[in-house]
Design a protein around this motif. Structure first.
Motif, PDB file in Angstrom:
ATOM      1  N   GLN A 144     -42.337 -50.146  67.435  1.00 13.99           N
ATOM      2  CA  GLN A 144     -43.602 -49.435  67.280  1.00 13.99           C
ATOM      3  C   GLN A 144     -43.625 -48.651  65.973  1.00 13.99           C
ATOM      4  O   GLN A 144     -44.633 -48.639  65.253  1.00 13.99           O
ATOM      5  N   LYS A 145     -42.515 -48.027  65.649  1.00 21.71           N
ATOM      6  CA  LYS A 145     -42.428 -47.259  64.404  1.00 21.71           C
ATOM      7  C   LYS A 145     -42.578 -48.180  63.197  1.00 21.71           C
ATOM      8  O   LYS A 145     -43.300 -47.861  62.242  1.00 21.71           O
ATOM      9  N   GLU A 146     -41.911 -49.326  63.225  1.00 19.70           N
ATOM     10  CA  GLU A 146     -41.983 -50.261  62.100  1.00 19.70           C
ATOM     11  C   GLU A 146     -43.404 -50.790  61.912  1.00 19.70           C
ATOM     12  O   GLU A 146     -43.863 -50.960  60.779  1.00 19.70           O
ATOM     13  N   ASP A 147     -44.107 -51.041  63.012  1.00 12.49           N
ATOM     14  CA  ASP A 147     -45.501 -51.489  62.918  1.00 12.49           C
ATOM     15  C   ASP A 147     -46.369 -50.429  62.256  1.00 12.49           C
ATOM     16  O   ASP A 147     -47.240 -50.736  61.425  1.00 12.49           O
ATOM     17  N   LEU A 148     -46.132 -49.177  62.629  1.00 15.22           N
ATOM     18  CA  LEU A 148     -46.929 -48.086  62.070  1.00 15.22           C
ATOM     19  C   LEU A 148     -46.624 -47.908  60.579  1.00 15.22           C
ATOM     20  O   LEU A 148     -47.527 -47.664  59.776  1.00 15.22           O
ATOM     21  N   LEU A 149     -45.355 -48.052  60.212  1.00 18.22           N
ATOM     22  CA  LEU A 149     -44.983 -47.925  58.801  1.00 18.22           C
ATOM     23  C   LEU A 149     -45.623 -49.022  57.958  1.00 18.22           C
ATOM     24  O   LEU A 149     -45.995 -48.789  56.798  1.00 18.22           O
ATOM     25  N   LEU A 150     -45.773 -50.219  58.523  1.00 21.41           N
ATOM     26  CA  LEU A 150     -46.451 -51.301  57.805  1.00 21.41           C
ATOM     27  C   LEU A 150     -47.898 -50.943  57.516  1.00 21.41           C
ATOM     28  O   LEU A 150     -48.433 -51.226  56.442  1.00 21.41           O
ATOM     29  N   LYS A 151     -48.533 -50.304  58.483  1.00 26.49           N
ATOM     30  CA  LYS A 151     -49.915 -49.885  58.292  1.00 26.49           C
ATOM     31  C   LYS A 151     -50.021 -48.783  57.229  1.00 26.49           C
ATOM     32  O   LYS A 151     -51.074 -48.589  56.633  1.00 26.49           O
ATOM     33  N   CYS A 152     -48.905 -48.079  57.024  1.00 25.59           N
ATOM     34  CA  CYS A 152     -48.910 -46.958  56.082  1.00 25.59           C
ATOM     35  C   CYS A 152     -48.250 -47.314  54.741  1.00 25.59           C
ATOM     36  O   CYS A 152     -47.974 -46.410  53.942  1.00 25.59           O
ATOM     37  N   GLU A 153     -47.985 -48.610  54.498  1.00 22.90           N
ATOM     38  CA  GLU A 153     -47.181 -48.984  53.341  1.00 22.90           C
ATOM     39  C   GLU A 153     -47.809 -48.563  52.012  1.00 22.90           C
ATOM     40  O   GLU A 153     -47.108 -48.380  51.013  1.00 22.90           O
ATOM     41  N   LYS A 154     -49.115 -48.403  51.985  1.00 20.40           N
ATOM     42  CA  LYS A 154     -49.770 -47.957  50.758  1.00 20.40           C
ATOM     43  C   LYS A 154     -49.760 -46.444  50.610  1.00 20.40           C
ATOM     44  O   LYS A 154     -50.274 -45.903  49.620  1.00 20.40           O
ATOM     45  N   HIS A 155     -49.196 -45.775  51.622  1.00 20.26           N
ATOM     46  CA  HIS A 155     -49.153 -44.310  51.606  1.00 20.26           C
ATOM     47  C   HIS A 155     -47.737 -43.833  51.959  1.00 20.26           C
ATOM     48  O   HIS A 155     -47.488 -43.360  53.068  1.00 20.26           O
TER      49      HIS A 155
ATOM     50  N   TRP B  95     -46.835 -40.644  53.848  1.00 16.36           N
ATOM     51  CA  TRP B  95     -47.010 -40.502  55.292  1.00 16.36           C
ATOM     52  C   TRP B  95     -45.735 -40.783  56.074  1.00 16.36           C
ATOM     53  O   TRP B  95     -45.679 -40.545  57.275  1.00 16.36           O
ATOM     54  N   LYS B  96     -44.728 -41.344  55.399  1.00 17.27           N
ATOM     55  CA  LYS B  96     -43.523 -41.785  56.105  1.00 17.27           C
ATOM     56  C   LYS B  96     -42.849 -40.660  56.883  1.00 17.27           C
ATOM     57  O   LYS B  96     -42.418 -40.839  58.024  1.00 17.27           O
ATOM     58  N   GLU B  97     -42.760 -39.488  56.282  1.00 18.95           N
ATOM     59  CA  GLU B  97     -42.123 -38.357  56.967  1.00 18.95           C
ATOM     60  C   GLU B  97     -42.857 -38.006  58.248  1.00 18.95           C
ATOM     61  O   GLU B  97     -42.246 -37.689  59.272  1.00 18.95           O
ATOM     62  N   GLY B  98     -44.194 -38.096  58.206  1.00 19.07           N
ATOM     63  CA  GLY B  98     -44.985 -37.818  59.399  1.00 19.07           C
ATOM     64  C   GLY B  98     -44.772 -38.852  60.481  1.00 19.07           C
ATOM     65  O   GLY B  98     -44.701 -38.521  61.671  1.00 19.07           O
ATOM     66  N   VAL B  99     -44.665 -40.129  60.078  1.00 14.93           N
ATOM     67  CA  VAL B  99     -44.399 -41.197  61.044  1.00 14.93           C
ATOM     68  C   VAL B  99     -43.034 -40.980  61.695  1.00 14.93           C
ATOM     69  O   VAL B  99     -42.875 -41.131  62.910  1.00 14.93           O
ATOM     70  N   ASP B 100     -42.034 -40.615  60.884  1.00 13.06           N
ATOM     71  CA  ASP B 100     -40.701 -40.329  61.430  1.00 13.06           C
ATOM     72  C   ASP B 100     -40.773 -39.199  62.453  1.00 13.06           C
ATOM     73  O   ASP B 100     -40.180 -39.281  63.537  1.00 13.06           O
ATOM     74  N   ALA B 101     -41.498 -38.151  62.114  1.00 16.47           N
ATOM     75  CA  ALA B 101     -41.592 -36.992  63.006  1.00 16.47           C
ATOM     76  C   ALA B 101     -42.250 -37.366  64.323  1.00 16.47           C
ATOM     77  O   ALA B 101     -41.866 -36.866  65.390  1.00 16.47           O
ATOM     78  N   TRP B 102     -43.233 -38.250  64.282  1.00 20.55           N
ATOM     79  CA  TRP B 102     -43.977 -38.624  65.486  1.00 20.55           C
ATOM     80  C   TRP B 102     -43.245 -39.641  66.338  1.00 20.55           C
ATOM     81  O   TRP B 102     -43.264 -39.567  67.565  1.00 20.55           O
ATOM     82  N   CYS B 103     -42.561 -40.603  65.701  1.00 24.95           N
ATOM     83  CA  CYS B 103     -41.964 -41.719  66.442  1.00 24.95           C
ATOM     84  C   CYS B 103     -40.534 -41.485  66.898  1.00 24.95           C
ATOM     85  O   CYS B 103     -40.060 -42.168  67.811  1.00 24.95           O
ATOM     86  N   GLU B 104     -39.815 -40.577  66.270  1.00 22.63           N
ATOM     87  CA  GLU B 104     -38.403 -40.388  66.590  1.00 22.63           C
ATOM     88  C   GLU B 104     -38.209 -39.365  67.706  1.00 22.63           C
ATOM     89  O   GLU B 104     -38.908 -38.356  67.768  1.00 22.63           O
ATOM     90  N   ALA B 105     -37.243 -39.650  68.576  1.00 24.08           N
ATOM     91  CA  ALA B 105     -36.819 -38.680  69.590  1.00 24.08           C
ATOM     92  C   ALA B 105     -35.715 -37.838  68.965  1.00 24.08           C
ATOM     93  O   ALA B 105     -34.527 -38.147  69.082  1.00 24.08           O
ATOM     94  N   LYS B 106     -36.101 -36.813  68.279  1.00 27.57           N
ATOM     95  CA  LYS B 106     -35.154 -36.010  67.503  1.00 27.57           C
ATOM     96  C   LYS B 106     -34.485 -34.951  68.370  1.00 27.57           C
ATOM     97  O   LYS B 106     -35.143 -34.289  69.175  1.00 27.57           O
ATOM     98  N   LYS B 107     -33.203 -34.784  68.155  1.00 28.47           N
ATOM     99  CA  LYS B 107     -32.440 -33.782  68.902  1.00 28.47           C
ATOM    100  C   LYS B 107     -33.087 -32.401  68.768  1.00 28.47           C
ATOM    101  O   LYS B 107     -33.115 -31.624  69.737  1.00 28.47           O
ATOM    102  N   LYS B 108     -33.631 -32.113  67.602  1.00 29.01           N
ATOM    103  CA  LYS B 108     -34.223 -30.797  67.363  1.00 29.01           C
ATOM    104  C   LYS B 108     -35.364 -30.511  68.331  1.00 29.01           C
ATOM    105  O   LYS B 108     -35.571 -29.362  68.738  1.00 29.01           O
ATOM    106  N   TYR B 109     -36.121 -31.540  68.699  1.00 25.21           N
ATOM    107  CA  TYR B 109     -37.244 -31.333  69.616  1.00 25.21           C
ATOM    108  C   TYR B 109     -36.750 -30.848  70.979  1.00 25.21           C
ATOM    109  O   TYR B 109     -37.304 -29.905  71.555  1.00 25.21           O
ATOM    110  N   LEU B 110     -35.716 -31.505  71.481  1.00 27.68           N
ATOM    111  CA  LEU B 110     -35.180 -31.090  72.779  1.00 27.68           C
ATOM    112  C   LEU B 110     -34.518 -29.717  72.665  1.00 27.68           C
ATOM    113  O   LEU B 110     -34.564 -28.926  73.612  1.00 27.68           O
TER     114      LEU B 110
END
Length: 330
Positions: free
Chosen positions: A263-274, A277-292
């Motif tokens: 799902q993340k890779e699909d979203l990054l493809l849609k954002c390839e011209k921007h 936005w990659k940092e925002g996609v990472d923040a939204w798609c990743e289950a980051k330890k910091k969130y928990l």
């Protein structure tokens, strides 16, 4: 114990005496730390030391005599469903007191509206799915309603209102989306605070536990859209109530990053011209330890511990917790 198995029974030596275990009386077999664990219908546990390379042949022999026996332990890893990438069974996950979560009892998932006919059959027939709790907002449920699966009971239990983050995978050109991506990190961190200490979040997870306490037979499934955030906090709280270690809860939570990689890779493809936005996609798609970390920190600040949060915020009695443990653990 020394093991000698046939198709119908297992003969073993226990304290110098020969005893037999009928394979027809078993419901579950799994391998754990050099041992074959066999669980009976009465939830008695039998452990035999075996070599790992013999596990598959023993499973096959057990199945020949008892086709309904469940073999293996997913321990929070994904169920092999083609259309549902983040649907997972907690069977086999161990608690700090040495017990194990029964298989086909607790299932976490992402959105279900894409479930194929075959995957719905698997959940209904193989997992005996009886209860679904949808943690999404009303708008999300209207846009992508859960499939009707009889005789499953469906419950709506909103953990938070619709966020612009939820629209990212559907329409990157929507008004405000670009701004949302630039603020995704801050939005996600605020989300994990709200999920555990806001009135809406507390009411949601209080209701989730009430539904779980009323559920007695078959599999119980709870989900949101990705199966990561709202579902992940629900998992953290349920696993905590059962006695799973904090370390294992973190490992389980972070698995969503693996299962949502596509799902993340699909979203990054849609954002390839921007690329900005990659940092925002990472923040939204990743289950980051910091969130928990944020969820745990807010629970500690407001209630002192997860145990007190379960009892004071979610109003679970010790009897409630014991009931869940007795019902879901062996």
């Amino acid at each position: 114990m020394a093991l000698e198995h046939s198709l119908e029974r297992i003969t073993y030596i226990n304290n110098g005496k020969k005893e037999q275990l009928q394979v027809a009386d078993l419901i579950w077999a799994f391998y754990h730390q050099n041992g074959l664990y066999l669980i009976s219908k009465e939830h008695h546990i039998y452990v035999f030391e075996i070599n790992k390379d013999k596990v598959d042949s023993i499973y096959e022999a057990l199945h020949k005599s008892n086709p309904s026996i469940y073999t293996g332990a997913l321990k929070g890893h994904r169920i092999g469903l083609r259309s549902l990438p983040n649907t997972r069974d907690y069977g086999g996950m161990q608690t700090t007191d040495g017990r194990f979560i029964l298989p086909k009892k607790l299932i976490r998932s992402g959105e279900l509206h894409k479930a194929s006919k075959e995957d719905k059959k698997t959940l209904l027939n193989e997992y005996d799915l009886k209860t679904i709790v949808d943690l999404r907002s009303e708008v999300e449920r209207l846009l992508q309603p859960d499939p009707i699966m009889l005789p499953v009971m469906h419950y709506d239990d909103t953990a938070r209102e619709l966020s612009e983050l939820d629209l990212l995978q559907h329409d990157l050109k929507a008004k405000g989306i670009t701004g949302t991506l630039s603020e995704a990190k801050e939005l996600m961190e605020k989300l994990y605070e709200d999920l555990v200490v806001s009135k809406q979040g507390i009411n949601c997870y209080k209701k989730l536990f009430r539904i779980l306490l009323d559920h007695e037979e078959g599999a119980f499934l709870w989900h949101c859209t990705q199966g990561k955030d709202r579902t992940g906090i629900g998992a953290m709280l349920i696993l905590s109530a059962l006695g799973v270690s904090k370390e294992d809860i973190y490992k389980d939570y972070e698995q969503s990053s693996l299962y949502l990689k596509g799902q993340k890779e699909d979203l990054l493809l849609k954002c390839e011209k921007h690329p900005e936005w990659k940092e925002g996609v990472d923040a939204w798609c990743e289950a980051k330890k910091k969130y928990l970390d944020i969820a745990y920190e807010n629970i500690k600040d407001a209630y002192g511990s997860v145990d007190r949060y379960l009892k004071e915020a979610l109003e679970l009695s010790q009897e409630d917790i014991t009931t869940l443990q007795d019902r879901l653990l062996v």
